[in-house]
Design a protein around this motif. Structure first.
Motif, PDB file in Angstrom:
ATOM      1  N   MET A  49     -11.022  -1.747  10.860  1.00  0.00           N
ATOM      2  CA  MET A  49     -11.820  -0.890   9.699  1.00  0.00           C
ATOM      3  C   MET A  49      -9.506  -1.203   9.090  1.00  0.00           C
ATOM      4  O   MET A  49     -10.328  -0.991   8.165  1.00  0.00           O
ATOM      5  CB  MET A  49     -12.306  -0.025   9.765  1.00  0.00           C
ATOM      6  N   LEU A  50      -9.482  -0.437   9.810  1.00  0.00           N
ATOM      7  CA  LEU A  50      -8.064   0.118   9.305  1.00  0.00           C
ATOM      8  C   LEU A  50      -7.308  -1.314   9.498  1.00  0.00           C
ATOM      9  O   LEU A  50      -6.266  -1.882   8.667  1.00  0.00           O
ATOM     10  CB  LEU A  50      -7.463   1.189  10.037  1.00  0.00           C
ATOM     11  N   ALA A  51      -7.039  -2.077  10.780  1.00  0.00           N
ATOM     12  CA  ALA A  51      -5.889  -3.046  10.619  1.00  0.00           C
ATOM     13  C   ALA A  51      -7.166  -4.459   9.555  1.00  0.00           C
ATOM     14  O   ALA A  51      -5.693  -5.062   9.063  1.00  0.00           O
ATOM     15  CB  ALA A  51      -5.694  -4.123  11.801  1.00  0.00           C
ATOM     16  N   TYR A  52      -7.714  -4.463   9.590  1.00  0.00           N
ATOM     17  CA  TYR A  52      -8.419  -5.199   8.356  1.00  0.00           C
ATOM     18  C   TYR A  52      -8.320  -4.948   6.776  1.00  0.00           C
ATOM     19  O   TYR A  52      -8.921  -5.899   6.297  1.00  0.00           O
ATOM     20  CB  TYR A  52      -9.269  -6.146   9.101  1.00  0.00           C
ATOM     21  N   SER A  53      -8.419  -3.957   6.962  1.00  0.00           N
ATOM     22  CA  SER A  53      -8.370  -3.040   5.591  1.00  0.00           C
ATOM     23  C   SER A  53      -9.660  -3.482   5.085  1.00  0.00           C
ATOM     24  O   SER A  53      -9.533  -3.903   3.867  1.00  0.00           O
ATOM     25  CB  SER A  53      -7.374  -3.559   4.694  1.00  0.00           C
ATOM     26  N   SER A  54     -10.518  -2.916   5.860  1.00  0.00           N
ATOM     27  CA  SER A  54     -12.225  -3.043   5.445  1.00  0.00           C
ATOM     28  C   SER A  54     -13.035  -2.244   4.333  1.00  0.00           C
ATOM     29  O   SER A  54     -12.960  -0.727   4.953  1.00  0.00           O
ATOM     30  CB  SER A  54     -12.923  -3.429   6.729  1.00  0.00           C
ATOM     31  N   ASN A  55     -12.852  -2.067   3.023  1.00  0.00           N
ATOM     32  CA  ASN A  55     -14.023  -1.542   2.296  1.00  0.00           C
ATOM     33  C   ASN A  55     -14.861  -1.189   2.623  1.00  0.00           C
ATOM     34  O   ASN A  55     -15.273   0.547   2.481  1.00  0.00           O
ATOM     35  CB  ASN A  55     -13.499  -2.256   1.337  1.00  0.00           C
ATOM     36  N   LEU A  56     -15.507  -1.915   3.436  1.00  0.00           N
ATOM     37  CA  LEU A  56     -17.517  -1.427   3.543  1.00  0.00           C
ATOM     38  C   LEU A  56     -17.077  -0.675   5.363  1.00  0.00           C
ATOM     39  O   LEU A  56     -17.456  -0.201   5.500  1.00  0.00           O
ATOM     40  CB  LEU A  56     -17.998  -2.869   4.302  1.00  0.00           C
TER      41      LEU A  56
END
Length: 692
Positions: free
Chosen positions: A360-367
């Motif tokens: 979630m943080l590494a790929y910067s997922s808003n969802l």
């Protein structure tokens, strides 16, 4: 004794006996009498008295000369005087001709002068005495040609008794005015504030007016202190070497991406000292008259922006601290957009699958961030952000401080929770962001930033916002973003940087987002295994260039700028590169993107969620489907996070199911990202925004 008869009236007057007669009388023996007159006796008495006086005067002068000789012998031979003390004593007895400064100097943490007052001579005039103002103006311009003639004539005219012609003159100009011999002109001794470093730290220092009164920055905050103790320099926490390096890096990023401005902060994570603060564009502190409002604007403490994905670090820290998610086992549904009524939240270049906590943080997922925030809810989200200092002005020694724009507590609803989880719907200053992230990195203690140098070894008080265990996990996650995520461009070998990028669209004056106008920022800490400094770099409205392949996101703009800053300032700050193969550092900073054998949740028909084996594939993204009116009327679960307790959570913790959301009234042909507006009034967004 025979008496002689008195002389007859006809006889000649008696005369003084001659020397021969006197000698004859003396030879005649005692029997012969010599006649002495009264005037002779009186004269003899005066001679005797004079002789006594001469003897006394001789004795007095002798004693005086003897004393002088003894003193000279003592002072030059026996006990000679110290020339230094003698000169000081002489100067103390003489009136001072130097003009004492009325304002204390300001220095950086190493003693480099940032602001100082120096004596100057001002030229003043009495217009009532001047006969021909135009002629006087012409003569003065022969000495000082930079004076404006029309303004000078206007100033010298009128019925005023005192006007300033110039506040500071050189000795050559002063002598030239004296040579003019114009009645009505005079000189006045004063002092003038000088800033030897030019543009360096101009927004920190501030300025003074023509009378030496502080009007902004440190000059205004400590105006009374600088006046009351002019002999004691005020030492700031700023390091001018770091200041220049940070300014160069931010300015280069603005130039490369044609931005309209930028900002940067370097903060000591253990003391809260601001080592550097940059806001661009800036101006020369010694010439504020030509500075525009844009140049005087401090983007670090006054500029409020949506922080974008940098806020995902706070969302992750809250989930870990509340125990509603686990870094090793929790997964979040990033396979399909979140629909809230007629609004859609989606990812920028999403993975379209279930993702792990680190992903979630590494790929910067808003969802992923939105689903993570749903595990603890809007109320606890607001409480955590308040504890982290995101809902109030920052306490720093500057009068220019802006309050953040946040939804009121009564309107902090589910949609606010979703968007704030990935840094939209809330606006804070860059100083808010770097202060909060430094607390996540330093062991969990939030310390208010300060611009005053702290004595070595000072332990400043703070507020604990997360536990040490949560802080240790967050350091690993921040490091993972740099090594495997969107902030790879910020990596500096040997210094183990950890951080997060953030890109957010700017809002317009009447609400709504502005297309192609964004904020690109990076926030981080280094060395992440034992953080010493936090760093924030931001570029306002960057434009894509040929080297960025058409992108102007934070990974292309702010991350390389952070790399440049750290590469330059780390040696200045005394940091030595570490061995990348050091096992202790690897253990303290490493975290896998996909922990082994996690239980993966899936969503089934009707919104029910079940735990699946690790070998099962996550559900694939499904195309939007039409929702019948009967189904739309009934509340339903989105299935974005299963209402179950993943293994590995803290004892007593339970997962909170995502609240029931309104169904989509009409199908969308494709999950199109819309723009989301700010939540100043607690209203639902009017569009969507995705930002890495």
């Amino acid at each position: 004794m025979t008496l002689l008869p008195p002389p007859s009236p006809d006889s000649l007057p008696l005369r003084r006996p001659s020397r021969a007669a006197a000698e004859h009388a003396a030879d005649a023996g005692p029997g012969v009498l010599v006649r002495v007159t009264q005037p002779d006796l009186k004269r003899r008495q005066e001679l005797e008295r004079t002789r006594g006086r001469l003897v006394l005067s001789s004795l007095g002068f002798g004693a005086l000369f003897l004393a002088v000789a003894m003193k000279a012998t003592w002072s030059t031979v026996i006990a000679p005087a110290d020339p230094v003390r003698l000169n000081a004593a002489v100067r103390a007895t003489q009136p001072s001709t130097e003009h004492a400064a009325r304002r204390a100097p300001i220095t950086d943490r190493n003693g480099e002068i940032l602001a100082i007052s120096l004596p100057v001579t001002a030229l003043v005039a009495n217009p009532r005495v001047l006969q021909d103002p135009a002629d006087v103006a012409d003569k003065l311009r022969t000495v000082m040609p930079y004076l404006d003639r029309d303004k000078l004539v206007e100033r010298l005219s009128g019925d005023r008794g005192f006007v300033y012609i110039t506040r500071a003159m050189t000795p050559r100009e002063q002598q030239g005015v004296i040579n003019l011999g114009i009645a009505g002109l005079d000189f006045e001794e004063a002092d003038r504030r000088y800033y030897p470093q030019g543009r360096a730290a101009v927004h920190v220092l501030g300025n003074v007016d023509v009378d030496g009164n502080g009007i902004s920055g440190i000059e205004r905050t400590f105006d009374a202190v600088l006046r009351q103790h002019p002999e004691k320099p005020l030492k700031l926490s700023i390091d001018v070497r770091v200041q220049l390096a940070l300014r160069d890096a931010v300015n280069q990023a603005i130039t490369d991406f044609n931005g309209i401005g930028g900002a940067g902060v370097v903060l000591d994570v253990n003391t809260g000292e601001v080592v550097s603060m940059v806001s661009l564009p800036d101006y020369d502190a010694g010439d504020i008259s030509d500075a525009s409002p844009e140049q005087r604007f401090n983007r670090v403490t006054v500029g409020i922006y949506e922080p974008g994905s940098t806020f995902k670090l706070l969302t992750a820290a809250a989930a870990l601290e509340y125990g509603t998610a686990n870094v090793n086992s929790s997964m979040f549904d990033a396979s399909r957009p979140i629909r809230y009524g007629r609004f859609t939240i989606s990812d920028f270049k999403g993975k379209n699958r279930w993702i792990t906590f680190p992903e979630m943080l590494a790929y910067s997922s808003n969802l992923g961030a939105a689903h993570m925030a749903a595990t603890f809810g809007p109320q606890r989200q607001r409480e955590f952000l308040k504890t982290a200092g995101m809902l109030a002005r920052q306490s720093i020694e500057l009068p220019e401080r802006a309050a953040p724009l946040v939804p009121p507590a009564s309107h902090w609803r589910d949609i606010n929770m979703f968007t704030i989880a990935f840094g939209h719907g809330i606006s804070v200053t860059p100083l808010h962001v770097v202060t909060g992230i430094s607390a996540l990195a330093n062991g969990g203690i939030l310390r208010q930033p300060t611009l005053l140098a702290q004595p070595p070894g000072t332990q400043r008080e703070g507020t604990r916002i997360v536990s040490e265990a949560t802080s240790a996990t967050m350091r690993k996650l921040m490091r993972l973003v740099v090594t495997d995520g969107s902030a790879k461009g910020a990596e500096v070998p040997g210094y183990f940087l950890g951080g997060k990028t953030g890109t957010a669209q700017k809002t317009g004056p009447h609400g709504g987002y502005l297309m192609n106008k964004r904020i690109a920022a990076f926030v981080g800490a280094f060395p992440i295994q034992s953080p010493r400094y936090a760093l924030y770099v931001m570029v306002d409205e960057p434009k894509p260039n040929s080297k960025s392949f058409g992108y102007a996101t934070a990974g292309w703009v702010a991350a390389p700028a952070a790399h440049s800053v750290i590469a330059r300032i780390a040696p200045i700050l005394g940091l030595v590169p570490e061995d990348p193969a050091n096992p202790a550092i690897i253990q303290a900073t490493s975290l896998p993107l996909q922990p082994r054998a996690p239980a993966r949740p899936t969503a089934q028909a009707g919104g029910a969620a079940v735990m699946t084996p690790a070998t099962a594939r996550p559900p694939q993204s499904a195309a939007p489907r039409a929702v019948p009116p009967a189904e739309a009327a009934a509340p339903r679960s989105t299935g974005v996070h299963p209402p179950v307790v993943p293994p590995g959570l803290r004892d007593g913790a339970r997962a909170m199911p995502i609240p029931n959301l309104p169904a989509q009234p009409a199908p969308l042909p494709q999950p199109v990202p819309l723009r989301l507006t700010m939540m100043e009034r607690g209203e639902a967004p009017r569009g969507g925004l995705v930002a890495p």
